[in-house]
Design a protein around this motif. Structure first.
Motif, short mmCIF file in Angstrom:
data_model
loop_
_atom_site.label_atom_id
_atom_site.label_comp_id
_atom_site.label_asym_id
_atom_site.label_seq_id
_atom_site.Cartn_x
_atom_site.Cartn_y
_atom_site.Cartn_z
N SER A 192 17.66 -4.42 51.10
CA SER A 192 18.26 -5.05 49.70
C SER A 192 18.06 -4.20 48.52
O SER A 192 18.70 -3.89 47.80
CB SER A 192 18.26 -6.42 49.36
N GLU A 193 16.88 -3.47 48.70
CA GLU A 193 16.53 -2.57 47.80
C GLU A 193 16.40 -1.20 48.03
O GLU A 193 16.07 -0.35 47.53
CB GLU A 193 14.92 -2.79 47.34
N VAL A 194 17.32 -0.88 49.02
CA VAL A 194 17.66 0.60 49.27
C VAL A 194 19.13 0.97 49.13
O VAL A 194 19.95 0.36 49.27
CB VAL A 194 17.58 0.75 50.87
N VAL A 195 18.99 2.15 48.48
CA VAL A 195 20.71 2.90 48.15
C VAL A 195 20.51 3.93 49.39
O VAL A 195 19.70 4.87 49.55
CB VAL A 195 20.28 3.28 46.77
N SER A 196 21.64 3.94 50.07
CA SER A 196 21.85 5.09 51.15
C SER A 196 23.16 5.80 50.51
O SER A 196 24.10 5.28 50.18
CB SER A 196 21.97 4.61 52.44
N ILE A 197 23.17 7.09 50.60
CA ILE A 197 24.20 8.08 50.28
C ILE A 197 24.57 9.02 51.37
O ILE A 197 23.55 9.72 51.81
CB ILE A 197 23.99 8.83 48.95
N GLY A 198 25.87 9.14 51.73
CA GLY A 198 26.13 9.83 52.80
C GLY A 198 27.55 10.24 52.90
O GLY A 198 28.38 9.79 52.19
N ASP A 199 27.97 11.22 53.86
CA ASP A 199 29.41 11.54 53.96
C ASP A 199 29.76 11.35 55.48
O ASP A 199 31.08 11.61 55.72
CB ASP A 199 29.61 13.06 53.71
N SER A 200 29.01 11.24 56.55
CA SER A 200 29.47 11.39 57.75
C SER A 200 29.10 10.07 58.60
O SER A 200 28.57 9.36 58.42
CB SER A 200 28.89 12.61 58.56
N LEU A 201 29.75 9.94 60.02
CA LEU A 201 29.44 8.88 60.96
C LEU A 201 28.00 8.64 61.33
O LEU A 201 27.45 7.44 61.50
CB LEU A 201 30.07 9.07 62.11
N ASN A 202 26.89 9.67 61.00
CA ASN A 202 25.54 9.41 61.10
C ASN A 202 24.89 8.74 59.97
O ASN A 202 23.78 8.47 60.16
CB ASN A 202 24.76 10.74 61.59
N ASP A 203 25.70 8.58 58.95
CA ASP A 203 25.40 7.71 57.70
C ASP A 203 25.72 6.44 57.73
O ASP A 203 25.21 5.58 56.76
CB ASP A 203 25.61 8.62 56.60
N ILE A 204 26.79 6.20 58.68
CA ILE A 204 27.54 4.92 58.28
C ILE A 204 26.69 3.70 58.73
O ILE A 204 26.79 2.66 57.85
CB ILE A 204 28.80 5.02 59.33
N ALA A 205 25.73 3.72 59.73
CA ALA A 205 25.09 2.55 59.89
C ALA A 205 23.88 2.38 58.74
O ALA A 205 23.98 0.98 58.32
CB ALA A 205 24.17 2.63 61.06
N ALA A 206 23.47 3.40 57.97
CA ALA A 206 22.59 3.05 56.98
C ALA A 206 23.34 2.56 55.52
O ALA A 206 22.68 1.84 55.04
CB ALA A 206 21.78 4.46 56.64
N ILE A 207 24.58 3.32 55.36
CA ILE A 207 25.31 2.76 54.44
C ILE A 207 25.72 1.23 54.54
O ILE A 207 25.78 0.39 53.36
CB ILE A 207 26.57 3.62 54.35
N ARG A 208 25.89 0.82 55.71
CA ARG A 208 26.33 -0.53 55.86
C ARG A 208 25.15 -1.46 55.84
O ARG A 208 25.23 -2.68 55.36
CB ARG A 208 26.72 -0.97 57.23
N ALA A 209 23.98 -1.08 56.21
CA ALA A 209 22.70 -1.76 56.04
C ALA A 209 21.83 -1.75 54.81
O ALA A 209 21.20 -2.59 54.57
CB ALA A 209 21.74 -1.15 57.21
N SER A 210 22.23 -0.98 54.02
CA SER A 210 21.42 -0.78 52.72
C SER A 210 21.96 -1.80 51.86
O SER A 210 23.01 -2.23 51.79
CB SER A 210 21.46 0.57 52.26
N GLY A 211 21.20 -2.10 50.76
CA GLY A 211 21.31 -2.68 49.50
C GLY A 211 22.94 -2.29 48.69
O GLY A 211 23.51 -2.89 48.30
N LEU A 212 22.73 -1.06 48.59
CA LEU A 212 23.81 -0.18 48.15
C LEU A 212 24.23 0.98 48.87
O LEU A 212 23.31 1.76 49.04
CB LEU A 212 23.64 0.08 46.88
N GLY A 213 25.57 0.95 49.65
CA GLY A 213 25.89 2.11 50.31
C GLY A 213 26.94 2.91 49.57
O GLY A 213 27.76 2.36 49.28
N ILE A 214 26.60 4.02 49.45
CA ILE A 214 27.45 5.06 48.57
C ILE A 214 28.04 6.14 49.55
O ILE A 214 27.40 6.93 50.13
CB ILE A 214 26.67 5.49 47.35
N ALA A 215 29.45 6.37 49.48
CA ALA A 215 29.91 7.52 50.15
C ALA A 215 30.36 8.51 49.24
O ALA A 215 30.74 8.26 48.25
CB ALA A 215 31.23 6.80 50.80
#
Length: 250
Positions: A192-215
């Protein structure tokens, strides 16, 4: 949706299509805001599909001596040059995946612990190496879809991409999300204290699992849909904007 108003301790940054612009450069604005995040006490972590040798110079350019996630989570580094965990892809699967690439006549590459290998520079003795990831590349999207349908039925594969024109394969269970969960244990923080930033499908699991997922603004539509928020594109200092607006909230 996650609450974007909490305090974040770990910032996971994808590289290509995210931190890097279309010339594979880091803008001065992005460098400045990464530095500000570090100075504010945020642990900034490179989280990439790249292998360690090509990710390291970027971490060094940013002045980061922090954990790293490489080859989509196949390698987790406590700090540069200090491996924490490595998850291998069976060499038999590497050989079968290459056979598919040859049959469909598409470009391919793979990472082993010894480096990167591709269509032009393959290895003679596949079983002797420790393999981390395999990838297909083609701008003929229907061909990629045919390959994807064929390998979707295999057991033991984690399938993603780092652009609409490739398919990337790791061992089952390997992702940037599972790598970040391991980093949280190491660092003593929560997802919940993680921010993940990405653009592709290899980022999507991290974006969903993080406290804040940024595309990123240039992200694939599925990634944007999965994210909490969308920032500017990689050519418009989207990482800097995300850090300013959501991580440091200045």
């Amino acid at each position: 949706m996650a609450d974007a108003t909490g305090k974040y301790k770990l910032l996971a940054l994808d590289l290509d299509g995210t931190l890097l612009n279309d010339r594979s450069e880091i803008s001065e604005t992005n460098i400045e805001w990464v530095r500000r995040a570090v100075e504010a006490g945020v642990t900034v972590c490179v989280s990439t599909g790249r292998g360690f040798p090509s990710a390291l110079p970027i971490a060094e350019q940013l002045g980061l001596y922090t954990p790293m996630i490489t080859v989509n989570g196949g390698e987790i580094w406590t700090k540069p040059h200090e491996i924490h965990r490595r998850t291998l892809l069976d060499w038999e699967k590497i050989a079968r995946l290459r056979e598919i690439a040859l049959r469909y006549n598409v470009w391919y590459w793979a990472y082993s612990t010894g480096g990167i290998h591709n269509k032009e520079q393959w290895v003679d003795d596949v079983p002797t190496l420790d393999w981390l990831k395999f990838g297909f590349y083609s701008e003929d999207v229907p061909v990629l879809q045919d390959i994807l349908r064929e390998i979707n039925d295999w057991e033991g594969l984690e399938i993603s991409n780092s652009s609409p024109y490739n398919i990337e394969i790791n061992a089952m269970g390997v992702s940037k999300a599972t790598a970040l969960m391991e980093l949280c244990k190491m660092l003593g923080c929560e997802m919940s204290e993680v921010v993940s930033i990405g653009d592709s499908l290899n980022d999507i699991a991290a974006i969903r699992a993080s406290g804040l997922g940024i595309a990123m603004g240039n992200a694939q539509e599925e990634v944007k849909f999965a994210a909490n928020v969308v920032t500017a594109s990689n050519t418009e200092d989207g990482v800097a904007e995300a850090i300013r607006q959501y991580v440091l909230r200045t």
